[in-house]
Design an enzyme around this catalytic site. Sequence first.
Site, PDB file in Angstrom:
ATOM      1  N   GLN A 182      11.878   7.970  -3.556  1.00 42.42           N
ATOM      2  CA  GLN A 182      13.137   7.329  -3.953  1.00 42.42           C
ATOM      3  C   GLN A 182      14.359   8.153  -3.562  1.00 42.42           C
ATOM      4  O   GLN A 182      15.473   7.634  -3.551  1.00 42.42           O
ATOM      5  CB  GLN A 182      13.143   7.094  -5.477  1.00 42.42           C
ATOM      6  N   SER A 202       8.263   7.378   2.183  1.00 36.24           N
ATOM      7  CA  SER A 202       7.740   6.062   2.543  1.00 36.24           C
ATOM      8  C   SER A 202       8.776   5.267   3.326  1.00 36.24           C
ATOM      9  O   SER A 202       9.949   5.232   2.953  1.00 36.24           O
ATOM     10  CB  SER A 202       7.372   5.317   1.257  1.00 36.24           C
ATOM     11  N   THR A 243      -5.487   6.537  15.231  1.00 33.71           N
ATOM     12  CA  THR A 243      -4.478   6.256  16.260  1.00 33.71           C
ATOM     13  C   THR A 243      -3.116   6.028  15.616  1.00 33.71           C
ATOM     14  O   THR A 243      -3.002   5.281  14.640  1.00 33.71           O
ATOM     15  CB  THR A 243      -4.893   5.012  17.065  1.00 33.71           C
ATOM     16  N   CYS A 329       2.934  -6.368 -16.047  1.00 29.79           N
ATOM     17  CA  CYS A 329       1.919  -7.374 -16.291  1.00 29.79           C
ATOM     18  C   CYS A 329       0.545  -6.788 -15.999  1.00 29.79           C
ATOM     19  O   CYS A 329       0.190  -6.594 -14.847  1.00 29.79           O
ATOM     20  CB  CYS A 329       2.146  -8.576 -15.382  1.00 29.79           C
TER      21      CYS A 329
HETATM   22  C1  PLP Z   1       6.939   3.140  -3.859  1.00 28.46           C
HETATM   23  C2  PLP Z   1       6.636   4.487  -4.395  1.00 28.46           C
HETATM   24  C3  PLP Z   1       5.433   5.137  -4.070  1.00 28.46           C
HETATM   25  C4  PLP Z   1       4.365   4.482  -3.216  1.00 28.46           C
HETATM   26  O1  PLP Z   1       4.795   4.335  -1.891  1.00 28.46           O
HETATM   27  P1  PLP Z   1       4.028   3.353  -0.865  1.00 28.46           P
HETATM   28  O2  PLP Z   1       4.582   3.747   0.467  1.00 28.46           O
HETATM   29  O3  PLP Z   1       4.415   1.972  -1.261  1.00 28.46           O
HETATM   30  O4  PLP Z   1       2.581   3.626  -0.966  1.00 28.46           O
HETATM   31  C5  PLP Z   1       5.234   6.389  -4.592  1.00 28.46           C
HETATM   32  N1  PLP Z   1       6.152   6.990  -5.355  1.00 28.46           N
HETATM   33  C6  PLP Z   1       7.322   6.406  -5.683  1.00 28.46           C
HETATM   34  C7  PLP Z   1       8.305   7.139  -6.529  1.00 28.46           C
HETATM   35  C8  PLP Z   1       7.597   5.133  -5.212  1.00 28.46           C
HETATM   36  O5  PLP Z   1       8.748   4.552  -5.561  1.00 28.46           O
END
Ligand code: PLP
Length: 405
Positions: A182, A202, A243, A329
Amino acid sequence: MLKLPIYMDNNSTTRTDPRVVDAMIPFFTEKFGNAASRNHPFGWEADEAVGEARKQIGNLIGSGPSEIIFTSGATEAINLALKGVAQMYKKKGNHIITQVTEHKATLDTCKRLEKDGFQVTYLPVDKFGQVSAEQIREALTDKTILVSIMAANNEIGSLQPIKAIGKLCKEKGILFHTDAVQAVGKIPINVDEMGIDLLSMSGHKMYGPKGIGALYVRKKDPRVRLDPQIDGGGHERGMRSGTLPVPLIVGLGEAADICYREMAEESKKTYRLREKLRKGIMSQLPESYINGHPDERLPGNANISFAYVEGEGLMMGIKDVAVSSGSACTSASLEPSYVLRALGVGDELAHSSIRFGIGRFNTEEEVDYVIDLVVREVNRLREMSPLYEMAQEGIDLKSIEWSGH
Ligand SMILES: *Cc1c(COP(=O)(O)O)cnc(C)c1O
């Protein structure tokens, strides 16, 4: 003209920036080579593009290009960091320190490691969702090999004191991993200045594509070693075979480069819109509460609870706005968020909380619309609520003896 529905859930995922899409397209069409092909220009071209992406990502977090290991996303990066360190350093010790409001990718990986004989300390957080370096110091044992603390929380936006924790870990010679999903691209992150040894990120949380992430693995002072979790071919310095998805990597690189160039301006804008939203809602609605730290939080995140409002009704009432609620949920029931629970937020308030995630593509007009809609809906629901009516009449709800259960 305002277009509905409005997307305001940027802590869940972000739209891929059109500039990122443009950068990726040639790598699906004419530049389709395998980056591991050494004998022809198709391979060289792909390899060069991957090298450029490593530089762009390294630039954003202050690492060298060869310290970036590509994965399928942050969940995989976190698994590789935690399991990779645990297995590689198990002769040194079997103790790991983390905290209770981590993402499930960290918590579930730690649970797995506990089954495999590791000991995990889950530190509690304060009412703002933060831990202190002092708490970590007190939890250290001579068996501690790894500390994993997120940079910023995905639900409540609270920032953790990463620099102080990194400094402590350096002093003690213990590896430090941070889930910076984040934070990267939203607030300044520098692995050297913050004493970070491993960092997960990510693509889809920073305006890049889904299905790509990266793990930063420090190469010197100290050189971090990891037990690979996927074998075959020895890609990514042997730490993650397979890959390379060149188009996705080019996309992540471009996304990082845009963040590097625009983050300072963009975070001012998302902060301004978030504050407008927060003040606009909370000044008009008594008994609404911000969850997480008031200032030490992600610029675009506001998580607000509304007393005397039923969460599901509120979500229905504002369904033209894509946001997340404080209820998760599960298969059978509606569970309040474990993150809000950890802050000491009661179940009622947790169920009636909404996470607003403002991002790059949100506009002032959208924020104005959302303020009006939320205020109107909360007022409407409160008017239908007998509890709210009693509270308005000054009846102490705690003094009432409920019949039934
Ligand atoms: C979204 C998120 C993840 C997981 O990331 P992905 O790329 O969707 O597997 C891990 N940690 C935090 C804080 C996230 O917001």
